[in-house]
Design a protein around this motif. Sequence first.
Motif, PDB file in Angstrom:
ATOM      1  N   GLU A 303       0.805  -1.217   0.000  1.00  0.00           N
ATOM      2  CA  GLU A 303       0.000   0.000   0.000  1.00  0.00           C
ATOM      3  C   GLU A 303       0.841   1.271   0.000  1.00  0.00           C
ATOM      4  N   LEU A 304       2.086   1.185   0.490  1.00  0.00           N
ATOM      5  CA  LEU A 304       2.959   2.356   0.557  1.00  0.00           C
ATOM      6  C   LEU A 304       3.932   2.436  -0.616  1.00  0.00           C
ATOM      7  N   GLY A 305       3.816   1.491  -1.556  1.00  0.00           N
ATOM      8  CA  GLY A 305       4.746   1.483  -2.682  1.00  0.00           C
ATOM      9  C   GLY A 305       6.072   0.847  -2.350  1.00  0.00           C
ATOM     10  N   ILE A 306       6.117  -0.003  -1.327  1.00  0.00           N
ATOM     11  CA  ILE A 306       7.335  -0.695  -0.915  1.00  0.00           C
ATOM     12  C   ILE A 306       7.284  -2.124  -1.449  1.00  0.00           C
ATOM     13  N   PHE A 307       8.420  -2.612  -1.957  1.00  0.00           N
ATOM     14  CA  PHE A 307       8.466  -3.907  -2.620  1.00  0.00           C
ATOM     15  C   PHE A 307       9.180  -4.972  -1.783  1.00  0.00           C
ATOM     16  N   ASP A 308       8.772  -6.220  -1.989  1.00  0.00           N
ATOM     17  CA  ASP A 308       9.482  -7.402  -1.490  1.00  0.00           C
ATOM     18  C   ASP A 308       9.560  -7.506   0.029  1.00  0.00           C
ATOM     19  N   MET A 309       8.609  -6.912   0.749  1.00  0.00           N
ATOM     20  CA  MET A 309       8.623  -7.094   2.195  1.00  0.00           C
ATOM     21  C   MET A 309       8.047  -8.455   2.586  1.00  0.00           C
ATOM     22  N   SER A 310       7.467  -9.148   1.619  1.00  0.00           N
ATOM     23  CA  SER A 310       7.192 -10.574   1.736  1.00  0.00           C
ATOM     24  C   SER A 310       8.029 -11.271   0.673  1.00  0.00           C
ATOM     25  N   GLY A 311       8.798 -12.270   1.083  1.00  0.00           N
ATOM     26  CA  GLY A 311       9.556 -13.064   0.133  1.00  0.00           C
ATOM     27  C   GLY A 311      10.820 -12.418  -0.394  1.00  0.00           C
ATOM     28  N   ASN A 312      11.425 -13.074  -1.373  1.00  0.00           N
ATOM     29  CA  ASN A 312      12.713 -12.767  -1.988  1.00  0.00           C
ATOM     30  C   ASN A 312      13.835 -13.073  -0.994  1.00  0.00           C
ATOM     31  N   VAL A 313      14.113 -12.205  -0.026  1.00  0.00           N
ATOM     32  CA  VAL A 313      15.028 -12.566   1.060  1.00  0.00           C
ATOM     33  C   VAL A 313      14.465 -12.084   2.393  1.00  0.00           C
ATOM     34  N   TRP A 314      14.821 -12.818   3.452  1.00  0.00           N
ATOM     35  CA  TRP A 314      14.533 -12.342   4.803  1.00  0.00           C
ATOM     36  C   TRP A 314      15.264 -11.029   5.019  1.00  0.00           C
ATOM     37  N   GLU A 315      14.799 -10.231   5.978  1.00  0.00           N
ATOM     38  CA  GLU A 315      15.419  -8.934   6.238  1.00  0.00           C
ATOM     39  C   GLU A 315      15.754  -8.798   7.716  1.00  0.00           C
ATOM     40  N   TRP A 316      17.020  -8.463   7.960  1.00  0.00           N
ATOM     41  CA  TRP A 316      17.463  -8.226   9.332  1.00  0.00           C
ATOM     42  C   TRP A 316      16.766  -7.001   9.919  1.00  0.00           C
ATOM     43  N   CYS A 317      16.420  -7.094  11.181  1.00  0.00           N
ATOM     44  CA  CYS A 317      15.945  -5.940  11.956  1.00  0.00           C
ATOM     45  C   CYS A 317      16.939  -5.669  13.078  1.00  0.00           C
ATOM     46  N   TRP A 318      16.811  -4.525  13.711  1.00  0.00           N
ATOM     47  CA  TRP A 318      17.685  -4.181  14.820  1.00  0.00           C
ATOM     48  C   TRP A 318      17.496  -5.089  16.022  1.00  0.00           C
TER      49      TRP A 318
END
Length: 381
Positions: A303-318
């Motif tokens: 909804e915000l125009g952000i891509f790949d926050m599901s899938g492709n690669v996991w993402e590290w958080c703080w």
Amino acid sequence: AQRETDALLRLHAREQDDVYVSPIEVAASTTIKAMAFKTGWLESQVRTAEYDMLVANPVFSPVGGTYTSPQNVTISCATIGATIRYTTDGTEPTETSNQYSSEIAINTYTSLKAKAYKSSWLSSASVSSIYNIITLGEMTLVQGGTFHNGTSNVTLSSFYINKYEITQSEYQAVMGTNPSYFSGNPLHPVEQVSWFNAIEYSNRRSMQEGFTPCYSYSSYGTNPDNWPSGWNTSYTNHTNVSCNWTANGYRLPTEMEWEYAARGGNQSQGYTYSGSNYIDYVAWYDENSGGTTHAVGTKAANELGIFDMSGNVWEWCWDIWGTYPSGAQTNPHGASSGSGRVWRGGGWNNVAAYCSVANRNYSSATSSGGSVGFRCVRISP
């Protein structure tokens, strides 16, 4: 007398037909009928052959793909005299669609479709090509707000987040190396990066771009060149990293920032995955990835125009892995102790459930793998 007349009529008709003497050139959709005759013999049966002339399929140049700059696309057709019709909104082209006459400027995500026509010929197939124009390093403003994380309401201030996962080319430009298992793909997300690698990248990029780095290691300051040898070799060292939350440099998102952005911020539609309830629309995961990462931004945005926050690669958080944060006002940055750091979002090799916006995972700060990457955030001025 009547029989003689009929015979004369047939003979007359035959004399009007063309006599075959050489190959017949067919330049349009044509039906050819033929009979064979010989004096004193019964004539052959009529034989029919239908020839449909098919217009060649249009060809795009350059071909579709992900590009980091606008593209001027030409469309050609091998059939001389054919007219090319095209659309840029994903709809099927018809004989009333835009007629191609000169190169088409593509400067945003575009689904280009084309079809070629010629009078008395069968039209070509409709061919399509998707052009994904991305700006590496582009960040999206996430307006602050309150959301429910499944446990309680969490309130966050506004922040900026990378529109795309950090790519191999971006990582190499800052760090000088590309650790990815799927290397050689500049626009694919970087992977095989540890949490420590992501921390170092964030500070080095901040320094390159003139921002104040967010992270310090123990008492050694913010410049990774000054950090002691071995600072990133033991997972127990992860608690020696501290964050200046008011610095304007790059940093990893907190787990709650990540989830809020993945859910669509204050524009959230409550989807299971980031941007849709249908995972194939928005994510590369085990059933559609073909066993590899893919160029960032090639699935639909949320909804915000952000891509790949599901899938492709996991993402590290703080955040340190621990109890799910119970509220941003009292616990804005997650647990204060623990042995691992949080991943979110799922990867190309995971089942759908792992790619939901609610799923959580973690590993040690030294861990890395071919399905683990990251993106950065910055504070909102």
